[in-house]
Every structure is written in structure tokens, then in C-alpha cells.
Design a protein around this motif. Structure first.
Motif, mmCIF file in Angstrom:
data_model
loop_
_atom_site.group_PDB
_atom_site.id
_atom_site.type_symbol
_atom_site.label_atom_id
_atom_site.label_comp_id
_atom_site.label_asym_id
_atom_site.label_seq_id
_atom_site.Cartn_x
_atom_site.Cartn_y
_atom_site.Cartn_z
ATOM 1 N N ILE C 86 -57.385 -3.030 -33.150
ATOM 2 C CA ILE C 86 -56.614 -3.967 -33.972
ATOM 3 C C ILE C 86 -55.992 -3.237 -35.162
ATOM 4 C CG2 ILE C 86 -56.788 -5.972 -35.516
ATOM 5 C CD1 ILE C 86 -57.012 -6.857 -32.701
ATOM 6 N N ASP C 150 -55.879 -15.300 -37.795
ATOM 7 C CA ASP C 150 -56.647 -14.449 -36.884
ATOM 8 C C ASP C 150 -55.796 -13.849 -35.770
ATOM 9 O OD1 ASP C 150 -59.046 -13.199 -36.357
ATOM 10 O OD2 ASP C 150 -59.648 -14.656 -34.852
ATOM 11 N N THR C 151 -54.520 -13.591 -36.064
ATOM 12 C CA THR C 151 -53.707 -12.849 -35.103
ATOM 13 C C THR C 151 -53.171 -11.598 -35.798
ATOM 14 O OG1 THR C 151 -51.720 -14.045 -35.766
ATOM 15 C CG2 THR C 151 -52.937 -14.919 -33.880
ATOM 16 N N PRO C 152 -52.961 -10.519 -35.049
ATOM 17 C CA PRO C 152 -52.412 -9.309 -35.662
ATOM 18 C C PRO C 152 -51.041 -9.568 -36.284
ATOM 19 C CG PRO C 152 -53.243 -8.839 -33.461
ATOM 20 C CD PRO C 152 -53.318 -10.322 -33.632
ATOM 21 N N THR C 231 -58.041 -13.196 -41.283
ATOM 22 C CA THR C 231 -58.675 -12.926 -39.990
ATOM 23 C C THR C 231 -60.019 -13.633 -39.907
ATOM 24 O OG1 THR C 231 -59.820 -10.965 -40.767
ATOM 25 C CG2 THR C 231 -57.635 -10.644 -39.830
ATOM 26 N N SER C 235 -59.174 -10.614 -34.747
ATOM 27 C CA SER C 235 -58.279 -9.655 -35.391
ATOM 28 C C SER C 235 -58.887 -8.994 -36.613
ATOM 29 C CB SER C 235 -56.982 -10.341 -35.799
ATOM 30 O OG SER C 235 -56.415 -10.958 -34.697
ATOM 31 N N THR C 237 -59.786 -6.298 -38.898
ATOM 32 C CA THR C 237 -59.440 -4.885 -38.995
ATOM 33 C C THR C 237 -60.674 -4.112 -39.453
ATOM 34 O OG1 THR C 237 -58.678 -5.276 -41.224
ATOM 35 C CG2 THR C 237 -57.015 -5.313 -39.485
#
Lengths: 454, 314, 288
Positions: C86, C150-152, C231, C235, C237
Motif C-alpha cells: 500500500i 480506507d482506499t489508497p 485509513t 489501506s 500505510t
């Protein structure tokens, strides 16, 4: 013990562990969906559930997550897999609140009782399902059910993991010094002082005053309630700064600052650091949740003199006052937004099922995953569960009959923040009475803004 | 020394805004906007939109635990609340003290390193190469590593300090108001001071040894040389560097979250941390928006200084 | 400067040679102190990553190294591998959008003369002072309604808010530093502006693009505040995932350190690569 002996022991432990796993495996093969009240015929085959949770280091969760993941018995029975999301405890409350308002990442969630009121409106009522599956709610401590219900009386969570507050102590030290196990906080202080005098290098009591997700409130609440005080009154006004509150708080702070029966570094401690003090043999007593009992008997986690030397007793009461037992429950529920509610319910039934819970609590094959936690009375009084856990479940059951949980207010996150910061300030030197008054004013403003009263 | 020489360097350049430059003939007006547009759209969407949106929200009552959509407009209530909110005022104070501590520490240590490494020996050249490393480390890791090293039970720095200075044995660095703030500052200074040292070394390089020698012949003491020659030459660099540090200190969040969670008490609740708590823990969006706009105003003051310096170019 | 300090502070009555030697010795010790201050926290963390639990808590210097911590963080429940992916994805996407857009805009801002150019540039510069919280609140609520939490992609969008203005500012400096004459010659030889840009200017400014790209990469890779807010699970990081490495005793230091190496090493290598531009890059970019 020589290293050779150690190695043999480790190997034996490993072999036993493997046996245990095999036993569970073969046991699982004999079960059918009906054994746990699950729907037959895998109607939700292939469903993947996301479960918002923390603390997979806790033995019960470690075991249950294996029992419901890929390739597990649960998956074989239902076709459902559950992905346990390992959020750090410190961030879980915030994450649940955000999930409740932002929707659709998770299907199932477990939470600490006092957090719940803020998002119960986003949780699916479970009453009809409970009735349809004939689940015996009388088998649970009533405080667990109250904490898992919304203000209209709908049950929005099933008790998953619950603890009475208990006191752990070093049996060997108490025996050597011929000390009785203290029954009140006042006795705790005296006993601790004796221990520190006679056993230099060991602190009497390990405590936690740090700002870590409200953990510094545990002992404080127990003392407050024991003295007949309370955090909020029936109308949700703050009352923790009345005379009884001041007295209880003063005692709590004095343990650190005046009586010096605890590690001065406790001002930064949360539950992990604080329990480690007992684990590593640096403290003689610790008050905390009963699930630590299994940790204190894990040969890999505890130091040699501590192993098998930790005893337990009900949490202390108050001299001349009462013992108000204090409990904490993790209800597990389904988000209204979840599109997998039915599969979620199957999952909840499985992990809260008494037979499953008994199996987990009695399983000591992997010491790091052993956990005495169990939520039903029938489980707490089960012979096997008690034999595996030194009888602590039975003692817990007694305490839980009259236990209370923290108040259910939707403003708890804010109130908790005021309380834990205030307690930490007093622990680092702020005056008790004036700090409590200021905290009460802050809580009062929070309650007014939230519309609890004008 | 590796001080870069492109013209965007505000330390050496006269002005970054209006570089002396010959007119460039082949300019196509349509190409101009085609090339500018994507960047402007992105900047508009990622900065101007949230700025406008926050501004509107700051006048509304919007608590996510009550409603998922914004509530009624409440005029200046949220702003009024900020100025009577002891927690917010506390975070103003904390950020102020933090700025002071971290700026002073960074400048002193940075200057110290620069003076120690100013001679171009082989060892020093090697040491200078190392100076950029701490800065590149993620702030979260800076926080973790210092928290680890300052742990009173097994932290290696805590032990070293305790061995040298006995009363501090077992001192709980993150458990006392002032030392916790200093500890956070140190985790940050560790990254910044070596970098500032590089900038100082660059500036020191422009002082010719002859000046120093001449001054010595005239009987000047070393302190005198430092004060009369070195310091004035470094002054512009120190000024810009201090501004940079003020800005970064104003934004302190990561290490607070990792090292102290705002504690002990609320003594390390910086502005950013407090607004974060209001917005994402108490879920009070209206109030948090108002607080963040107060931050915009404060930052505006600092920005004015910074931009003016760049425009003047000295 | 340094030598003169040492010379005068050395005891009188020594021969000049001895004095010089002493001065050198003091110099070396001073440098070693600096190296210790700069490198020790890094070294200590790297050592911890290879230690067993018991050695971590005893702060021993000599120990039996182990790779167990790396195995542990890549296994369940931390699963650092997916978080690394991610982080790589988010950082690369951020760079991939930032650099073309930033290069195009900064080229125009450097080479073209038009009304309002300097105001526009100033405006872009000022956006870097907008506090991150102001950006975070509306985006949190917007992504909430759009289901982008919660998405890139959510992270990439907010990361552009600081990488793009920064890249424009930095790249304009690089364009400004190129001599215009080469481009003018190409133009006279019959290239149009786009061709000139493509065949002459861009190759010349390539080092600048790389430097700006690395800076954008580093700031996205290390970012913590937005990732914490935007996030939840899929996702996370690396900087956020590190915080999930906690056991019943709090952060598991040896594993945190192992994960820390994964976070740190790519960035350290990159910064070494662009170290000539590092100081300048920070001066421009530390604003955000």
C-alpha cells in the motif's frame, strides 16, 4: 534448571501443544452446525466478514480468530470466514466511532461497554434473532446485558469477553511475610508498605496513572464506588468531586505520591507496563482484569520466581464502606450498514456460544494463548474450565452477580478524556480537590452541550 | 560543501519570485493554459475546496455522534467557545512553549555541529554526509526510537544520563510536563539540527580564513571573532532557518501521538493534536473547523514573515 | 575557526607540534561526538531489530542476532507485506501525478511571461502554509459520504495537496536555472515550443524532476497524520501499520524496529542519492 532440562521441557510443551491442537481438530470433526446453534446447509457459503477488534495478543481472541479464519472449524461448518482486524487498543474507540458514522468497511464489531452509547443507534437490534435462536440470556450477568442494550431496551450486542476486576498478588511473598490478603484499599496500602520494608527492590503495588485509553480509571472507579461515590448521578451530572469522591481520589493519588507504594514511573504506565511489573517480579500486588491470570502463568512471559506464584482475590473494597464489584464487558454486534448481517449473526452465535467459550477457556495447550475469560455463569462454574484456571472463574462468577459497569452516556469518549487527563495531572502533582472541581466543570459543560440537561 | 546552487535556494538567491531572466520568445498562450490547468485544478480541489468547506462548517453545529449531516448555523458560537475553552488555550500555550524550546535547541545544536565540522578534514567530510540521515527518518519512527531510548527501565539514553548524573537515575522523562515536551522536541531536533548544520557550514564556507587570521593578528579573541565575524555572516541563514523551525514546530503532531498521547495530563497537547482530538475523537466537526481556522490565521502571520523574507531576498 | 579555538585553549608550554597534535585529537573527538549524536538512534534501532526480546530489554551491546522479528512482522497479525505494498502504491501514484502536473505548471511559470504570473506563483506558494487539519476535516467528511475512506486513492488525493505545490515551487527553481539560450537555438532551428520542451528542456531538467520526485515520494511514504484519519484496515500505510505492533506489554520494540528498518532503509538510500539537493529541498518544502 539446567539448559538441557529446559530444552526437554520446551520440547514437551511443544509436543503437548501439538497434541492439544490435534485434539481440537479431531473434536471439531465430530461437530455439526447444530451443535452451536448455527444454520445447517451453509446458506452463507463464501461470505467474508470483517470484524473490527483489537488485541489479538489476548489469548481468547488469538484462539477465536484461529477458530473462525481460513480453514477453521467455523468455516467448514458455515462457509463463512471472519477476518479479525487487529487495531491497537488505544485507537479502537476512535475507530469504532468513525466506522459507526462512516459506514461500510466492517460488518461486526466488539467494543468496551462504556464506549457503546455513542454508536448504539448504528447497531442492529438483536432481540428477534436471540429469541428465534432461543439463546438463554439469563446465563449472563445482568450488568453485561444492561451494558449491551440501548436506551429503548434493544439488545445490540452479545457478551463476548467480560472481566471482573480482581487483585493479583505474589503468594510466595505473602506467605513468607505471613501477610493476610488485603480486603480494602486501605489494607492494600499498609500491606504494600510492609512488603517494601522487608523486600527491598520490590514495590508493593503496581499501578497505572498514564493517559492510555482510560486505563487509569480502573482502580479509581473501584475506589470511588467502594467509598459510595460515583462518576455521574442518575441525571448524568458529574458527582465525582463530592466529599466521597475527593476522599477516594486522594487515597488513589496518595498511593503514588505520599505512601510511595508504587513505581514512580506509573505516571506514564498503561495496563501493559503496569501488569509487566508483576509479571517481571518487580511488584507484589496488582489490581486488574481477571484475564491476566492466564498471562501470569505463561512460562515464557513471566520471570521464574513469579511463575505459579500469583494468587488472586476479589478487588479490594473500602474500609468502613462497601465492595462494589466492577466489571467490564466487550459486547459484539453487527453494524446496521453491513450487508452481511445474517452471516454476521452466525459468527456472533459461534464465538459467544458457551461450548466454544468453554473450550477456549479450558485450552492451555499454547501458554501464550491461554485465557481464563468466559462470559456465561454456566461456563464460569464449569469444572473443566475451573480446573484449567486454578478456580478463578468460580470466584469471578460470585463477583459478577453484583457487579456494575461504567455509565452508558454517548459523551463517554469526551468524559473519559477529561477524567484520565485530570487523574494523570493529579498523579504528577496537581492538587486533588481543585483538579476534581475543574474536571467536574468540564464534564458538566460536555453534558450540557450534548443536551443531557440545561 | 554540497550546498546546492540552483536559484530556488532562498538562502542565497536575491529573490525567488522575480528572477532576472531574458524574455522567452516562443510562448503559446493556449499551450500555457493547457499546461497550467491540470495543476491548478488539483490545487483548487485539494486545498481551496477544503478551505472553503471548513470555513462554512466552522459556523455550524455539527457533532457526528448526533447526526451524520451538518446541523444548523450557529453564527460565531464555535469561535466564541474557543476563547473560553481552557483546553484550547492550554494547547496554544503548549505549542508556544514547544516552539521556543525546539527552535532554541535546534539552533544551538545545529550551530554547534557546524562549528565542530567546519574544518574540511576527511573525517569531517564523511560526518557531513551522515547529517542528512536523521531528517529523512519518518517522524513516527523518530518518536518510537526516542520513546524507546528514554524508557526509564531499559532505555539506553535514560541509562546513560542516569549513569552520568545520578539524581536522574530512573527519571521518567515522558512522565513530567517539561521533560516530556523537551523529549518530543529532542526527537525532532535530532532530525533538524544536523540539517541546519549543513546550511551553516555552507554559509561558514564563505568566510575566508584570511579574515579570521587578520582578526587574530589584531588581537581578537575567538569569542570575539565568533561574535563579530561569524555570527553576523550567519545571521540571515539563522533567521530563515528559525522561521522554518517555527513552522515545523507549529505543526507538531506525529511524535506527540506516538510518544505521549498529549500527556502527562494535557501538557504536551499541541495545537494540531488538540484540533485532531476535537475532530476525530470527540467528532465535533463544527467546533474543530473553527479551531482549524484559528490555526489558519496563526499560520498566516508566520507565512507573512516567511514570504516577505523570500521576496526581499536577504 | 575550529583550529584556532583549540590552539588557544591548549596548555602553554607545549611544543607547536604537540599543540597541533592535541588540537587534532580534540577535533577528532568532537567529530565523533557529532557522529554519535546523529547516528546512534538509528544504529540502536537497527540493532534492536536483530535482537531477541530479552536483549532488547537489557540494552546489551553484544547479543546473538536473529531474524525472527522480521519473520514476525511479515506474518499474521501484522502482515507488513501488504502494508508495504500500500505504501509503495500510494507513494508511486502520488509521484506519478505530482511530477508531470508540477513540471508542466512550473515550466509555464518559469518560461512564460503573462499578467498575474507572479501572483499565481505566490498563491501556490502560500497554499503550503494551509494547516493539514483544515484539509483533513472536509476530506474526511467527503470521503465518508463517497465511501472512499480506507482506499489508497483517498490518500493520494490529499497527498497531492502538499506534494504538488511543493514540486511546482521546487521545479520552477530548476527551470529558472537552465540557460534559455539552448532552447532558443532549438526554436530557431525550427522546433515549435512543445518540441523544444520535449527534446531540449525536459532532458536538461531531468535531474530536477528526479529530485522533486524523490521528495514527493519521501513525504508520501513518511506521512502519518492523514493516513491516521483516512485509513482503517485495507489501506494502512507503513507508518500506521507500525502502531499495530503491540503486544500485551505495549509496543513490541524489537518488532517495531524491524518494521522501522523496512520504512527507513528505502528513504535513507534515496536521500543519499539526492543529497546534493537535500538542504535546498527542505528549505523550500519544510513548510508543509
Amino acid at each position: 534448571m539446567t539448559t538441557g532440562e529446559k530444552r526437554v521441557r520446551q520440547r514437551m510443551g511443544l509436543a503437548l501443544g501439538m497434541l492439544g491442537v490435534l485434539a481440537i481438530g479431531s473434536l471439531g470433526g465430530a461437530q455439526t452446525a447444530a451443535t452451536y446453534g448455527l444454520k445447517p446447509g451453509k446458506p452463507y457459503d463464501g461470505t467474508k466478514l470483517k470484524f473490527l477488534i483489537c488485541c489479538l495478543g489476548a489469548g481468547q481472541f488469538a484462539q477465536l480468530s484461529k477458530m473462525t479464519g481460513e480453514g477453521s472449524e467455523f468455516q467448514k461448518l458455515t462457509g463463512i470466514t471472519a477476518q479479525w482486524e487487529n487495531t491497537p487498543y488505544e485507537g479502537l474507540q476512535q475507530k469504532i466511532l468513525i466506522e459507526a458514522t462512516t459506514g461500510s468497511t466492517y460488518d461486526v464489531v466488539a467494543w468496551v461497554d462504556s464506549w457503546g452509547e455513542a454508536f448504539k443507534s448504528q447497531m442492529l437490534p438483536l432481540n428477534d434473532r436471540i429469541k428465534a435462536d432461543k439463546i438463554n440470556m439469563k446465563d449472563y450477568p445482568s450488568s453485561y446485558i444492561t451494558a449491551s442494550s440501548d436506551s429503548a431496551g434493544n439488545i445490540v450486542g452479545m457478551p463476548l469477553r467480560g472481566h471482573p476486576l480482581v487483585m493479583f498478588y505474589r503468594k510466595d511473598i505473602f506467605k513468607e511475610l505471613k501477610l493476610p490478603v488485603p480486603k480494602t484499599w486501605q489494607d492494600v496500602v499498609k500491606t504494600a508498605q510492609v512488603i517494601q520494608q522487608k523486600k527491598p527492590g520490590i514495590t508493593g503495588l503496581s499501578t497505572m496513572y498514564g493517559v492510555t485509553a482510560g486505563q487509569n480509571l480502573f482502580s479509581w472507579t473501584s475506589m470511588l464506588w467502594g467509598n459510595g461515590g460515583d462518576i455521574l448521578d442518575k441525571g448524568n451530572h458529574p458527582v465525582f468531586n463530592n466529599a466521597k469522591g475527593v476522599q477516594a481520589t486522594q487515597t488513589y493519588i496518595d498511593m503514588l505520591r505520599k505512601d510511595k507504594i508504587t513505581n514512580p514511573a506509573a505516571t506514564t504506565f498503561g495496563e501493559p507496563e503496569s501488569s509487566t511489573e508483576l509479571l517481571q517480579g518487580r511488584a507484589a500486588m496488582w489490581v486488574g482484569w481477571w484475564w491476566y491470570w492466564a498471562r501470569f502463568s505463561d512460562p515464557k512471559a513471566v520471570s521464574k520466581d513469579v511463575l505459579n506464584n500469583v494468587g488472586f482475590a476479589p478487588a479490594p473494597g473500602w474500609a468502613g464502606g462497601s465492595t462494589q464489584n466492577y466489571a467490564l464487558i466487550w459486547p459484539i454486534g453487527i453494524f446496521k450498514n453491513s450487508k452481511k448481517a445474517d452471516a454476521g449473526w452466525e459468527f456472533i452465535k459461534y464465538v459467544t456460544n458457551t461450548e466454544i467459550q468453554k473450550r477456549v477457556a479450558a485450552n492451555r495447550s499454547i501458554p501464550a494463548e491461554a485465557d481464563n475469560t468466559i462470559v456465561t455463569f454456566s461456563g464460569m462454574n464449569d469444572a473443566k474450565v475451573n480446573a484449567a484456571n486454578g478456580g478463578i472463574p468460580k470466584v469471578g462468577a460470585q463477583a459478577l452477580r453484583t457487579a456494575r459497569t461504567l455509565p452508558q452516556v454517548k459523551t463517554w469518549a469526551e468524559i473519559q478524556s477529561v477524567l484520565e487527563i485530570g487523574i494523570n495531572q493529579m498523579a504528577t502533582g496537581a492538587a486533588v480537590k481543585s483538579t476534581l472541581d475543574r474536571m467536574a466543570r468540564d464534564v458538566d459543560a460536555i453534558q450540557k452541550r450534548a443536551g443531557y440537561y440545561k | 560543501m554540497d550546498i546546492p546552487q540552483t536559484s530556488a535556494d532562498p538562502v542565497t538567491e536575491k529573490s525567488v519570485l522575480l528572477p532576472a531572466q531574458k524574455p522567452w520568445k516562443p510562448q503559446s498562450a493556449s499551450l500555457r493554459w493547457v499546461m497550467l490547468a491540470p495543476a491548478l485544478v488539483v490545487i483548487g480541489a485539494t486545498i481551496l475546496y477544503p478551505l472553503a468547506s471548513s470555513f462554512v462548517t466552522s459556523f455550524r453545529d455539527w457533532r457526528l455522534i448526533n447526526s451524520p449531516t451538518p446541523g444548523p448555523f450557529v453564527g460565531f458560537d464555535n469561535y466564541a467557545r474557543a476563547f473560553t475553552d481552557a483546553n484550547f488555550l492550554n494547547s496554544l500555550k503548549v505549542s508556544g512553549i514547544y516552539m521556543f524550546i525546539s527552535v532554541v535547541l535546534t539552533l544551538l545544536i545545529g550551530l554547534g555541529i557546524a562549528l565542530l565540522l567546519s574544518k574540511p578534514t576527511k573525517l569531517n567530510t564523511f560526518a557531513r554526509t551522515l547529517l542528512i540521515f536523521p531528517f529523512a527518518v519518518a517522524p513516527v519512527l523518530k518518536g518510537y526510537s526516542w520513546k524507546f531510548m528514554l524508557n526509564p527501565e531499559y532505555g539506553v539514553y535514560a541509562k546513560m544520563i542516569g549513569d552520568v548524573f545520578d539524581p536522574l537515575k530512573g527519571y521518567v522523562w515522558l512522565g513530567h510536563e517539561f521533560s516530556a515536551l523537551v523529549a518530543i522536541a529532542m526527537s525532532e531536533v535530532w532530525g533538524w539540527a544536523p540539517l541546519f548544520a549543513l546550511m551553516f557550514i555552507g554559509a561558514l564556507g564563505s568566510i575566508s580564513p584570511e579574515i579570521n587570521e587578520a582578526a587574530k593578528v589584531d588581537g581578537a579573541t575567538n569569542f570575539h571573532i565568533f561574535r563579530k565575524i561569524t555570527l553576523p555572516l550567519l545571521a540571515p541563514v539563522i533567521y530563515i532557518v528559525a522561521l522554518l523551525k517555527v513552522i515545523s514546530a507549529f505543526k507538531m503532531f506525529d511524535q506527540v501521538a506516538v510518544m505521549t498521547g498529549g500527556g502527562p495530563g494535557d501538557s504536551t497537547q499541541t495545537l494540531y493534536f488538540h484540533v485532531f482530538q476535537t475532530a476525530f475523537r470527540n467528532l465535533d466537526m463544527g467546533y474543530a473547523s473553527a479551531l482549524s481556522y484559528i490555526l489558519v490565521a496563526l499560520m498566516g502571520v508566520i507565512a507573512t514573515f516567511y514570504v516577505r523574507t523570500l521576496m526581499k531576498g536577504d | 575557526m575550529q583550529s584556532s579555538v583549540n590552539r588557544s585553549s591548549s596548555p602553554r608550554g607545549l611544543s607547536p607540534l604537540a599543540r597541533k597534535r592535541l588540537g587534532q585529537g580534540v577535533d577528532i573527538i568532537a567529530t565523533l561526538v557529532v557522529i554519535f549524536f546523529v547516528m546512534f538512534p538509528l544504529v540502536w534501532m537497527i540493532l534492536a531489530a536483530f535482537k531477541n526480546e530479552i536483549d532488547v530489554y537489557s540494552s546489551r551491546l553484544f547479543f546473538q542476532p536473529t531474524l525472527d522479528n522480521f519473520r514476525a512482522v511479515f506474518a499474521s497479525p501484522t502482515l507488513l507485506g501488504s502494508h508495504t505494498w500500500i505504501s509503495v502504491l500510494v507513494s508511486f501514484l502520488t509521484v506519478a501525478i505530482t511530477i508531470p502536473l508540477g513540471a508542466a505548471a512550473s515550466y509555464v511559470l518559469s518560461r512564460h511571461r503573462f499578467k498575474g504570473r507572479d501572483s499565481l506563483f505566490l498563491l501556490i506558494l502560500i497554499t503550503q502554509f494551509v494547516p493539514a487539519v483544515v484539509v483533513a476535516i472536509p476530506f474526511f467528511n467527503l470521503f465518508r459520504t463517497l465511501g472512499l475512506i480506507d482506499t489508497p486513492i483517498a490518500l493520494v488525493i490529499v497527498y497531492l495537496s502538499f506534494t504538488l505545490p511543493y514540486a511546482i515551487w521546487m521545479l520552477r527553481g530548476f527551470f529558472d536555472s537552465l540557460p534559455v539560450e539552448v532552447e532558443e537555438a532549438a526554436f530557431i532551428d525550427g522546433c515549435n515550443e512543445l518540441q523544444t520542451l520535449r527534446y531540449v528542456t525536459l532532458p536538461l531538467v531531468m535531474p530536477g524532476l528526479i529530485v522533486a520526485g524523490v521528495f514527493a515520494f519521501i513525504s508520501a511514504w513518511n506521512e502519518y497524520f492523514f493516513a491516521l484519519i483516512l485509513t482503517k484496515s485495507d489501506s494502512l500505510t507503513l507508518p500506521i501499520a507500525i502502531q499495530t505492533i503491540s503486544g500485551p506489554r505495549g509496543p513490541v520494540w524489537e518488532q517495531v524496529s524491524a518494521a522501522g528498518i523496512i520504512v527507513m532503509v528505502p528513504i535513507l538510500v534515496m536521500s543519499l542519492f539526492i543529497r546534493k539537493y537535500f538542504v535546498e529541498g527542505i528549505t523550500v518544502g519544510a513548510v508543509k
